[in-house]
Design an enzyme around this catalytic site. Structure first.
Site, PDB file in Angstrom:
ATOM      1  CB  SER A 156      11.160 -53.602 -41.385  1.00 29.47           C
ATOM      2  OG  SER A 156      11.143 -54.044 -42.732  1.00 29.47           O
ATOM      3  CE1 TYR A 169      14.416 -49.258 -43.229  1.00 32.11           C
ATOM      4  CE2 TYR A 169      13.957 -51.560 -43.728  1.00 32.11           C
ATOM      5  CZ  TYR A 169      13.528 -50.314 -43.309  1.00 32.11           C
ATOM      6  OH  TYR A 169      12.199 -50.128 -42.971  1.00 32.11           O
TER       7      TYR A 169
HETATM    8  P1  NAD Z   1       8.665 -41.716 -43.377  1.00 32.20           P
HETATM    9  O1  NAD Z   1       9.881 -41.295 -44.101  1.00 32.20           O
HETATM   10  O2  NAD Z   1       7.385 -41.055 -43.702  1.00 32.20           O
HETATM   11  O3  NAD Z   1       8.866 -41.591 -41.798  1.00 32.20           O
HETATM   12  C1  NAD Z   1      10.101 -41.603 -41.160  1.00 32.20           C
HETATM   13  C2  NAD Z   1      10.090 -40.485 -40.150  1.00 32.20           C
HETATM   14  O4  NAD Z   1      11.264 -40.549 -39.331  1.00 32.20           O
HETATM   15  C3  NAD Z   1      10.098 -39.097 -40.842  1.00 32.20           C
HETATM   16  O5  NAD Z   1       9.075 -38.311 -40.255  1.00 32.20           O
HETATM   17  C4  NAD Z   1      11.468 -38.555 -40.518  1.00 32.20           C
HETATM   18  O6  NAD Z   1      11.511 -37.149 -40.403  1.00 32.20           O
HETATM   19  C5  NAD Z   1      11.742 -39.228 -39.176  1.00 32.20           C
HETATM   20  N1  NAD Z   1      13.165 -39.272 -38.849  1.00 32.20           N
HETATM   21  C6  NAD Z   1      14.184 -39.677 -39.641  1.00 32.20           C
HETATM   22  N2  NAD Z   1      15.337 -39.567 -38.978  1.00 32.20           N
HETATM   23  C7  NAD Z   1      15.039 -39.105 -37.738  1.00 32.20           C
HETATM   24  C8  NAD Z   1      15.798 -38.780 -36.589  1.00 32.20           C
HETATM   25  N3  NAD Z   1      17.139 -38.924 -36.591  1.00 32.20           N
HETATM   26  N4  NAD Z   1      15.160 -38.335 -35.485  1.00 32.20           N
HETATM   27  C9  NAD Z   1      13.816 -38.187 -35.470  1.00 32.20           C
HETATM   28  N5  NAD Z   1      13.036 -38.457 -36.536  1.00 32.20           N
HETATM   29  C10 NAD Z   1      13.659 -38.902 -37.648  1.00 32.20           C
HETATM   30  O7  NAD Z   1       8.571 -43.287 -43.607  1.00 32.20           O
HETATM   31  P2  NAD Z   1       7.757 -44.418 -42.821  1.00 32.20           P
HETATM   32  O8  NAD Z   1       7.580 -45.510 -43.793  1.00 32.20           O
HETATM   33  O9  NAD Z   1       6.575 -43.859 -42.123  1.00 32.20           O
HETATM   34  O10 NAD Z   1       8.830 -44.905 -41.754  1.00 32.20           O
HETATM   35  C11 NAD Z   1       8.548 -45.041 -40.372  1.00 32.20           C
HETATM   36  C12 NAD Z   1       9.157 -46.331 -39.850  1.00 32.20           C
HETATM   37  O11 NAD Z   1       8.483 -47.431 -40.481  1.00 32.20           O
HETATM   38  C13 NAD Z   1      10.641 -46.519 -40.138  1.00 32.20           C
HETATM   39  O12 NAD Z   1      11.287 -47.027 -38.999  1.00 32.20           O
HETATM   40  C14 NAD Z   1      10.643 -47.535 -41.251  1.00 32.20           C
HETATM   41  O13 NAD Z   1      11.822 -48.292 -41.271  1.00 32.20           O
HETATM   42  C15 NAD Z   1       9.441 -48.377 -40.865  1.00 32.20           C
HETATM   43  N6  NAD Z   1       8.918 -49.209 -41.948  1.00 32.20           N
HETATM   44  C16 NAD Z   1       8.338 -48.654 -43.050  1.00 32.20           C
HETATM   45  C17 NAD Z   1       7.857 -49.478 -44.048  1.00 32.20           C
HETATM   46  C18 NAD Z   1       7.203 -48.937 -45.299  1.00 32.20           C
HETATM   47  O14 NAD Z   1       6.954 -49.717 -46.226  1.00 32.20           O
HETATM   48  N7  NAD Z   1       6.896 -47.653 -45.373  1.00 32.20           N
HETATM   49  C19 NAD Z   1       7.960 -50.861 -43.925  1.00 32.20           C
HETATM   50  C20 NAD Z   1       8.555 -51.398 -42.788  1.00 32.20           C
HETATM   51  C21 NAD Z   1       9.030 -50.561 -41.813  1.00 32.20           C
END
Ligand code: NAD
Length: 269
Positions: A156, A169
């Site tokens: 991130s 986080y």
């Molecule tokens: P999201 O909530 O759609 O995806 C997260 C996924 O992780 C979900 O499918 C959830 O079921 C799964 N998950 C959670 N805990 C878990 C576990 N213990 N075991 C297996 N799966 C698990 O949100 P996203 O934004 O797609 O997040 C994905 C990654 O991207 C994360 O690591 C998040 O920190 C990172 N991220 C997102 C953003 C953003 O703006 N959306 C920005 C920077 C980083």
């Protein structure tokens, strides 16, 4: 067989954690579109993961849904077993699963802290360690890729941008940064490429409330003037794990619409 196009992933097998939604889903679909067979990990109900598998298959790709909680050592091993049983040895692993549990420091419980560290940091360790063991066991396949294996973490912008009210986080993502670089330094000589992608604000479930309440304020942080789509990250990651990026080792690719340019300083610094 290796394609002459180095961005293709034909003949390779990939595992994406947390792939039933958001960035993981888009990355799984991008890997499949580039020719990889993909294991779509989910934690709870299989419905969304099954829908991702169906979407990949409809487009002519190959995929399987695999259950596993990335914060649990035994479930991570079982998830890799299931993925390899269905698709053969893995060439590509994306450690993507992540959660947010936000609170001001006075209200942040130890449970909130531990939950985020367990998934976002310890999960990265468990998935990364298992990926490297599996790459080593598989051996080189120069017909499909120059690298023995490709491991990519979903980090991130908060691996470098401090984030008040989200210390769990930001601490986890800061940890992922050094986990990624230290691991890359450790295993690069074996032909394993470890890298990360650092998304800015991407429209997914993780920030749905923030976007609903606060989108105009969020946009002020993004010089490029739009919230990102999950595909913005999926396409970057698909390239990063391909031979087109074969000389990229131990790097974080920021895909953030310029968020790390700290636009608040424009005219103010
Ligand atoms: P999201 O909530 O759609 O995806 C997260 C996924 O992780 C979900 O499918 C959830 O079921 C799964 N998950 C959670 N805990 C878990 C576990 N213990 N075991 C297996 N799966 C698990 O949100 P996203 O934004 O797609 O997040 C994905 C990654 O991207 C994360 O690591 C998040 O920190 C990172 N991220 C997102 C953003 C953003 O703006 N959306 C920005 C920077 C980083």
């Amino acid at each position: 067989m290796a394609s002459t196009d180095p961005t293709r992933l034909g003949g390779q097998a990939a595992l994406v954690t947390g792939a039933s939604s958001g960035i993981g889903r888009a990355s799984a679909i991008a890997f499949a579109a580039a020719g990889a067979a993909v294991a779509v990990n989910y934690r709870g109900s299989p419905d969304e993961a099954d829908a991702v598998v169906a979407e990949i298959e409809k487009a002519g790709g190959r995929a399987v849904a695999v259950q596993g909680d990335v914060s649990k050592e035994d479930e991570v091993a079982a998830m890799f077993d299931e993925a390899e049983k269905a698709l053969g040895p893995l060439d590509i692993v994306m450690s993507n699963a992540g959660i947010q549990k936000d609170a001001r420091i006075g209200e942040m419980s130890l449970d909130h802290w531990n939950a985020v560290i367990a998934v976002n940091l310890t999960g990265g360790f468990l998935v990364g360690r298992e990926a490297i063991k599996r790459f080593r066991a598989k051996g080189r396949r120069p017909d499909v890729s120059r690298a023995l294996g490709k491991l990519v973490f979903d980090s991130s912008v908060h691996q470098i941008i401090p984030w008040a009210f989200h210390v769990n986080y930001a601490a986890a993502k800061g940890g992922i940064h050094m986990l990624m670089q230290s691991l890359a330094q450790e295993v690069a000589e074996e032909g394993i490429r470890v890298n990360a992608v650092a998304p800015g604000a991407i429209a997914t479930a993780i920030n749905a409330e923030e976007r609903k309440d606060n989108e105009a304020e969020m946009l002020k942080l993004i010089p490029y003037g739009r919230i990102g789509d999950p595909q913005d990250i999926g396409r970057v990651v698909s390239w990063l794990v391909s031979d087109a990026a074969d000389y990229i080792v131990g790097q974080t690719i920021f895909a953030d619409g310029g968020m790390t340019l700290y636009p608040g300083f424009r005219g103010n610094g």
